[in-house]
Scaffold this motif. Structure first.
Motif, PDB file in Angstrom:
ATOM      1  N   ARG A   1       0.774  -1.107   0.036  1.00 44.41           N
ATOM      2  CA  ARG A   1       0.086   0.085  -0.153  1.00 44.41           C
ATOM      3  C   ARG A   1       1.135   1.344   0.007  1.00 44.41           C
TER       4      ARG A   1
ATOM      5  N   GLN B   1       5.876   3.590   1.018  1.00 44.87           N
ATOM      6  CA  GLN B   1       5.311   2.280   0.594  1.00 44.87           C
ATOM      7  C   GLN B   1       5.230   1.477   1.845  1.00 44.87           C
TER       8      GLN B   1
ATOM      9  N   THR C   1      -3.941   1.554  -3.127  1.00 42.22           N
ATOM     10  CA  THR C   1      -3.357   0.443  -3.454  1.00 42.22           C
ATOM     11  C   THR C   1      -2.316   0.763  -4.560  1.00 42.22           C
ATOM     12  N   THR C   2      -2.243   1.988  -5.029  1.00 43.01           N
ATOM     13  CA  THR C   2      -1.364   2.068  -5.975  1.00 43.01           C
ATOM     14  C   THR C   2      -0.647   3.616  -5.708  1.00 43.01           C
ATOM     15  N   ASP C   3       0.350   3.814  -6.396  1.00 47.40           N
ATOM     16  CA  ASP C   3       1.126   5.168  -6.168  1.00 47.40           C
ATOM     17  C   ASP C   3      -0.086   6.259  -6.069  1.00 47.40           C
TER      18      ASP C   3
ATOM     19  N   GLY D   1      -3.023   6.985  -8.047  1.00 47.27           N
ATOM     20  CA  GLY D   1      -4.149   5.919  -7.596  1.00 47.27           C
ATOM     21  C   GLY D   1      -5.176   6.513  -6.699  1.00 47.27           C
TER      22      GLY D   1
END
Length: 107
Positions: free
Chosen positions: A37, A61, A87-89, A93
């Motif tokens: 995450r 991260q 859940t992504t950068d 995200g």
């Protein structure tokens, strides 16, 4: 320690831990999800942040099923301390986690 904020993050909504000038001592993120995450930290009030659009002041991260303890010493946030987890950068995200526990200690 003046205060603390403990919260289970289950969406991509920005969480405002402190709404005034503060000094953050520690920031601990426990990722209960099975994938990494991303945690975006903002020197801003939550009302002024849009996850995926607002550029974070710091980006971390957290590995899957892991804990990231951050000793920030006496980091000053002049406008407030807010964060978002995706859940992504977070720079692009917008999908939130299933379960991440966060602890913030501040003066």
């Amino acid at each position: 320690m003046r205060g603390r904020d403990d919260f289970n993050v289950t969406s991509n909504a920005v969480r405002q831990a402190v709404g005034v000038r503060c000094h953050v001592k520690s920031f601990i993120i426990h990722n209960d999800d099975a994938a990494a995450r991303f945690v975006a930290v903002y020197n801003a009030l939550a009302a002024n942040v849009t996850v995926g659009t607002t550029v974070p002041d710091m980006l971390y991260q957290v590995a899957a099923n892991d804990v990231l303890p951050l000793d920030l010493g006496d980091a000053e946030y002049s406008l407030g301390f807010s964060y978002g987890i995706t859940t992504t950068d977070p720079a692009g995200g917008t999908t939130g986690p299933t379960s991440c526990w966060v602890h913030v200690s501040y003066l």
